[in-house]
Design an enzyme around this catalytic site. Sequence first.
Site, PDB file in Angstrom:
ATOM      1  N   ASP A 148     -37.086 -13.425   9.306  1.00 27.55           N
ATOM      2  CA  ASP A 148     -37.505 -13.534   7.897  1.00 27.55           C
ATOM      3  C   ASP A 148     -36.570 -14.603   7.278  1.00 27.55           C
ATOM      4  O   ASP A 148     -36.853 -14.950   6.011  1.00 27.55           O
ATOM      5  CB  ASP A 148     -37.491 -12.164   7.211  1.00 27.55           C
ATOM      6  CG  ASP A 148     -36.067 -11.591   6.991  1.00 27.55           C
ATOM      7  OD1 ASP A 148     -35.044 -12.208   7.529  1.00 27.55           O
ATOM      8  OD2 ASP A 148     -35.970 -10.476   6.215  1.00 27.55           O
ATOM      9  N   ASP A 157     -39.492 -10.147  12.855  1.00 26.44           N
ATOM     10  CA  ASP A 157     -38.558  -9.275  12.080  1.00 26.44           C
ATOM     11  C   ASP A 157     -39.504  -8.753  10.788  1.00 26.44           C
ATOM     12  O   ASP A 157     -40.372  -9.399  10.247  1.00 26.44           O
ATOM     13  CB  ASP A 157     -37.951 -10.712  11.331  1.00 26.44           C
ATOM     14  CG  ASP A 157     -36.525 -10.153  10.910  1.00 26.44           C
ATOM     15  OD1 ASP A 157     -36.142  -9.026  11.258  1.00 26.44           O
ATOM     16  OD2 ASP A 157     -35.719 -10.810  10.455  1.00 26.44           O
ATOM     17  N   LYS A 178     -37.794  -6.153  14.644  1.00 27.81           N
ATOM     18  CA  LYS A 178     -36.406  -5.926  14.377  1.00 27.81           C
ATOM     19  C   LYS A 178     -36.302  -5.566  12.949  1.00 27.81           C
ATOM     20  O   LYS A 178     -37.394  -5.722  12.159  1.00 27.81           O
ATOM     21  CB  LYS A 178     -35.611  -7.490  14.439  1.00 27.81           C
ATOM     22  CG  LYS A 178     -33.950  -7.120  13.854  1.00 27.81           C
ATOM     23  CD  LYS A 178     -33.463  -8.489  14.216  1.00 27.81           C
ATOM     24  CE  LYS A 178     -33.524  -9.423  12.958  1.00 27.81           C
ATOM     25  NZ  LYS A 178     -33.041  -8.886  11.690  1.00 27.81           N
ATOM     26  N   GLU A 194     -33.504  -3.922   9.516  1.00 24.00           N
ATOM     27  CA  GLU A 194     -32.160  -4.027   9.077  1.00 24.00           C
ATOM     28  C   GLU A 194     -31.521  -2.862   8.481  1.00 24.00           C
ATOM     29  O   GLU A 194     -32.423  -1.873   7.946  1.00 24.00           O
ATOM     30  CB  GLU A 194     -32.160  -5.030   7.926  1.00 24.00           C
ATOM     31  CG  GLU A 194     -32.494  -6.488   8.343  1.00 24.00           C
ATOM     32  CD  GLU A 194     -31.916  -7.459   7.211  1.00 24.00           C
ATOM     33  OE1 GLU A 194     -31.520  -7.260   5.971  1.00 24.00           O
ATOM     34  OE2 GLU A 194     -32.259  -8.692   7.360  1.00 24.00           O
ATOM     35  N   GLU A 242     -24.361  -9.004  12.486  1.00 30.93           N
ATOM     36  CA  GLU A 242     -24.327 -10.391  11.465  1.00 30.93           C
ATOM     37  C   GLU A 242     -22.918 -10.440  10.453  1.00 30.93           C
ATOM     38  O   GLU A 242     -22.743  -9.339   9.851  1.00 30.93           O
ATOM     39  CB  GLU A 242     -25.432 -10.556  10.608  1.00 30.93           C
ATOM     40  CG  GLU A 242     -25.478 -11.691   9.874  1.00 30.93           C
ATOM     41  CD  GLU A 242     -26.673 -12.426   9.233  1.00 30.93           C
ATOM     42  OE1 GLU A 242     -27.739 -11.707   9.310  1.00 30.93           O
ATOM     43  OE2 GLU A 242     -26.731 -13.226   8.289  1.00 30.93           O
TER      44      GLU A 242
HETATM   45  O1  KIV Z   1     -33.938 -13.386  10.053  1.00 29.36           O
HETATM   46  C1  KIV Z   1     -33.345 -14.014  10.661  1.00 29.36           C
HETATM   47  O2  KIV Z   1     -33.214 -15.238  10.879  1.00 29.36           O
HETATM   48  C2  KIV Z   1     -32.215 -12.911  11.190  1.00 29.36           C
HETATM   49  C3  KIV Z   1     -31.198 -13.626  12.226  1.00 29.36           C
HETATM   50  C4  KIV Z   1     -30.160 -14.271  11.490  1.00 29.36           C
HETATM   51  C5  KIV Z   1     -30.734 -12.559  13.017  1.00 29.36           C
HETATM   52  O3  KIV Z   1     -32.282 -12.124  11.109  1.00 29.36           O
END
Ligand code: KIV
Length: 295
Positions: A60, A99, A129, A131, A198
């Site tokens: 994202d 994401d 993914k 968070e 991160e």
């Molecule tokens: O959105 C993204 O690019 C990420 C990476 C930094 C892992 O979550």
Amino acid sequence: MSATPRTHVPQQLDGPLPMTLPRLAERKRLGEPIVMVTAYDYPSAQVAEEAGVDIVLVGDTGAMTVLGYPTTAPVSLDEMLMLAAAVRRGLQTPLLIGDLPFGSYEASDELAIASAQRFVKEAGCDAVKLERGGTSATRARAIVEAGIPVMGHVGLTPQTATALGGYRAQGRTAARALEVAEDALVLEQAGCFALVFEAIPAAVCEAVMPRVHVPVIGIGAGPATDGQVLVFHDLLGIYERQPRFAKRYAELKLEMVAAVAEYAAEVRARKFPGPEHTYSIDADELEQFLAGFGS
Ligand code: KIV
């Protein structure tokens, strides 16, 4: 929800084997570093493919790097799906992860599953993914149980950066380090096949790593992780920001501006296009055309 698939997964007849979850776990077991990069469109996917990376994340971060939003929060699921579908069309070998954007999974398990399914059905992603730990771990479990692999993300979680006090490293106090470690373990227990760490201190990461049994991909988490991820535009110097954890391997924005400026100068000086960029017509045909056109 669109019923039309927006993607086509190219068939690969030879070349490297596609990355799978068992191959990724094997990499961890063998101690072979895993390479992950973000991509947001067809050409960046082709670059990742040809460079031989293992995992491509349609992050994202695309909200900022390609859509021009000030943070990752505003990007919609539809916008992310369009980016992911374009990446899918340029990719054969790496594992492709979409994401889940802010607001597309937090409210309920049903919402989380529906959003994850769209990444698979409409964009051809292999996994998604999300968070944070806490309720996100519950959502991760629900998505995994619905048959979609999930990567977790702990430490600095940009979707909720305001609540974390801004874009800053996490786990620099004992109490916060314990929370980050707990988030990681809870996400693994929820069934995540891999985790992103991160912006956490390298020493904290080193202490947590022996307790995590799935591949951990670091960004600003030091060398102890099983792999590293960088944002495409940070790595190539296309986007202005320069976080501490990003290493620039090129200065492409400078090169792009120079190239477009040179093009502009040549147009203004009537040096472009040259004869080699111009189509010809047979002299007879031209004569007939001019006669017919009344010239
Ligand atoms: O959105 C993204 O690019 C990420 C990476 C930094 C892992 O979550």
